[in-house]
Design an enzyme around this catalytic site. Structure first.
Site, PDB file in Angstrom:
ATOM      1  N   HIS A 193       1.045  -1.318   0.011  1.00  0.00           N
ATOM      2  CA  HIS A 193      -0.149  -0.016  -0.058  1.00  0.00           C
ATOM      3  C   HIS A 193       1.001   1.225  -0.070  1.00  0.00           C
ATOM      4  CE1 HIS A 193      -3.227  -2.822   0.968  1.00  0.00           C
ATOM      5  NE2 HIS A 193      -4.076  -1.808   1.124  1.00  0.00           N
ATOM      6  N   GLU A 196      -1.689   5.879  -1.164  1.00  0.00           N
ATOM      7  CA  GLU A 196      -3.034   6.144  -0.617  1.00  0.00           C
ATOM      8  C   GLU A 196      -3.211   7.328   0.242  1.00  0.00           C
ATOM      9  OE1 GLU A 196      -4.696   2.853   1.951  1.00  0.00           O
ATOM     10  OE2 GLU A 196      -6.495   3.239   1.368  1.00  0.00           O
ATOM     11  N   ASP A 274     -11.057  -3.516  -2.388  1.00  0.00           N
ATOM     12  CA  ASP A 274     -10.464  -2.909  -1.279  1.00  0.00           C
ATOM     13  C   ASP A 274     -11.182  -3.783  -0.143  1.00  0.00           C
ATOM     14  OD1 ASP A 274      -8.079  -2.059   0.207  1.00  0.00           O
ATOM     15  OD2 ASP A 274      -8.850   0.081   0.473  1.00  0.00           O
TER      16      ASP A 274
HETATM   17  N1  ADE Z   1      -6.378  -2.555   5.503  1.00  0.00           N
HETATM   18  C1  ADE Z   1      -7.805  -2.872   5.016  1.00  0.00           C
HETATM   19  N2  ADE Z   1      -7.958  -1.799   4.050  1.00  0.00           N
HETATM   20  C2  ADE Z   1      -7.073  -0.882   4.131  1.00  0.00           C
HETATM   21  C3  ADE Z   1      -6.707   0.216   3.412  1.00  0.00           C
HETATM   22  N3  ADE Z   1      -7.671   0.994   2.505  1.00  0.00           N
HETATM   23  N4  ADE Z   1      -5.665   0.848   3.438  1.00  0.00           N
HETATM   24  C4  ADE Z   1      -4.618   0.370   4.468  1.00  0.00           C
HETATM   25  N5  ADE Z   1      -4.810  -0.942   4.986  1.00  0.00           N
HETATM   26  C5  ADE Z   1      -6.034  -1.403   4.725  1.00  0.00           C
HETATM   27 ZN    ZN Z   2      -5.998  -1.980   0.719  1.00  0.00          ZN
END
Ligand code: ADE
Ligand code: ZN
Length: 329
Positions: A193, A196, A274
């Site tokens: 990730h 974001e 997600d």
């Molecule tokens: N765990 C579950 N969804 C997530 C997200 N959108 N960002 C980071 N960790 C997560």
């Molecule tokens: Zn995620």
């Protein structure tokens, strides 16, 4: 809105616990006499205020899942939902921290239950699942190493990758480099990730310090044109989750989401949900929203799915089959 149920869909970014129907979590909580009612709204949906609160609600929901059998039920429920939305192939994030505290022996039992459910789902609903073992960034680098060890010990036909979820605001991507090295040496493909919540800088770190081939979200890279070029040059694929980004207030609405702009610049983009029930979405809904916002056609979605198959962590035989299925659609 058009009905997009029949398009075959490839999903690369789905958290197994994040797909838990609220009714299943409520049912399991009831069976165990655990009160987690504060995480639900009156109409039975997950309730959260912002990203930090989302993570704590997520972990509270996950806390009722305490046995391999619970994860078998969860996997069946999640894959049934995905299959109903036309998903034929899904890569799902699995977190050993939530499956026996990342103890390798316990993890093997949880994984066996998840895999059993996946095998049944493939037989009954025609959906193929592959696992990406995921460490949780805000649990820190030491716990991440335990998750990476679980990943390395179980790498194979089902566990194909290693990744990192959690709060991108904690530490740096590089703090987790030895976990990613361990996973890479075990033959696993890598994603994290980035971009974001962490901005373009987090994407830079993910590329330079972890050398990942995919990025979870990655959309904040749009703020750094030189980095966008680097993402294109390296052939990195973004696992974009539009409704998640809107629900967590990263972008105010779907029309302001950069997925279409990134695609036009030449970035490889794919579409995922997600944590679908948390964000009131499904793969069909993502397709419908993108159709309405950007006028994308079936040909556009076909191209997106081709990109997803090419970036998938499965073996070549599976890729050839999926590409063939896409072409005969
Ligand atoms: N765990 C579950 N969804 C997530 C997200 N959108 N960002 C980071 N960790 C997560
Ligand atoms: Zn995620």
């Amino acid at each position: 809105m058009m009905n997009k149920t029949n398009n075959p869909k490839i999903e690369l970014h789905l958290h197994l616990e994040g797909g838990a129907p609220p009714s299943l979590i409520q049912q399991i909580a009831k069976e165990k006499n655990v009160d987690i009612s504060s995480i639900f709204s009156e109409d039975g949906n997950y309730l959260f205020r912002d990203f930090t609160h989302f993570l704590s609600v997520y972990e509270a929901a996950t806390s009722v899942l305490t046995s391999p059998k619970d994860f078998y039920r969860l996997t069946k429920a999640v894959l049934e939902q995905s299959a109903q939305n036309g998903v034929t192939y899904t890569e799902t994030f699995l977190s050993p921290d939530f499956c026996g505290s990342a103890n390798v022996i316990a993890w093997r039992d949880y994984l066996a239950a998840i895999e059993e459910a996946a095998t049944e789902a493939k037989k009954d609903w025609g959906i193929t699942m592959q696992g990406i073992v995921t460490c949780i960034r805000h649990f820190g680098p030491n716990k991440a190493k335990r998750a990476a060890l679980c990943a390395a010990e179980t790498a194979g036909d089902f566990i194909r990758g290693f990744g990192m979820a959690g709060a991108e605001t904690v530490g740096t991507q590089g703090d987790y480099a030895c976990s990613f090295d361990l996973a890479r040496e075990a033959g696993l493909k890598l994603t994290t990730h980035a971009g974001e919540w962490g901005g373009a800088e987090s994407v830079r770190q993910a590329i330079q310090d972890l050398n990942v081939e995919r990025l979870g979200h990655g959309v904040q890279v749009i703020d750094d044109p030189a980095l966008v070029e680097e993402v294109i040059d390296r052939g990195i694929t973004l696992e974009v989750c539009p409704s998640s980004n809107v629900a967590l207030s990263i972008f105010p609405h779907i029309k302001s989401h950069p997925i279409a702009a990134l695609r036009e610049m030449g970035v490889k983009v794919t579409v995922s949900t997600d944590d679908p029930p948390f964000f009131h979405t499904t793969m069909c809904r993502e397709y419908e929203l993108l159709t309405d916002a950007f006028n994308w056609s079936d040909a556009d979605f076909k191209e997106l799915n081709k990109t997803a198959i090419n970036a998938a962590f499965c073996d070549d035989e599976t890729k050839v089959r999926l590409l063939k299925e896409l072409d005969t659609e």
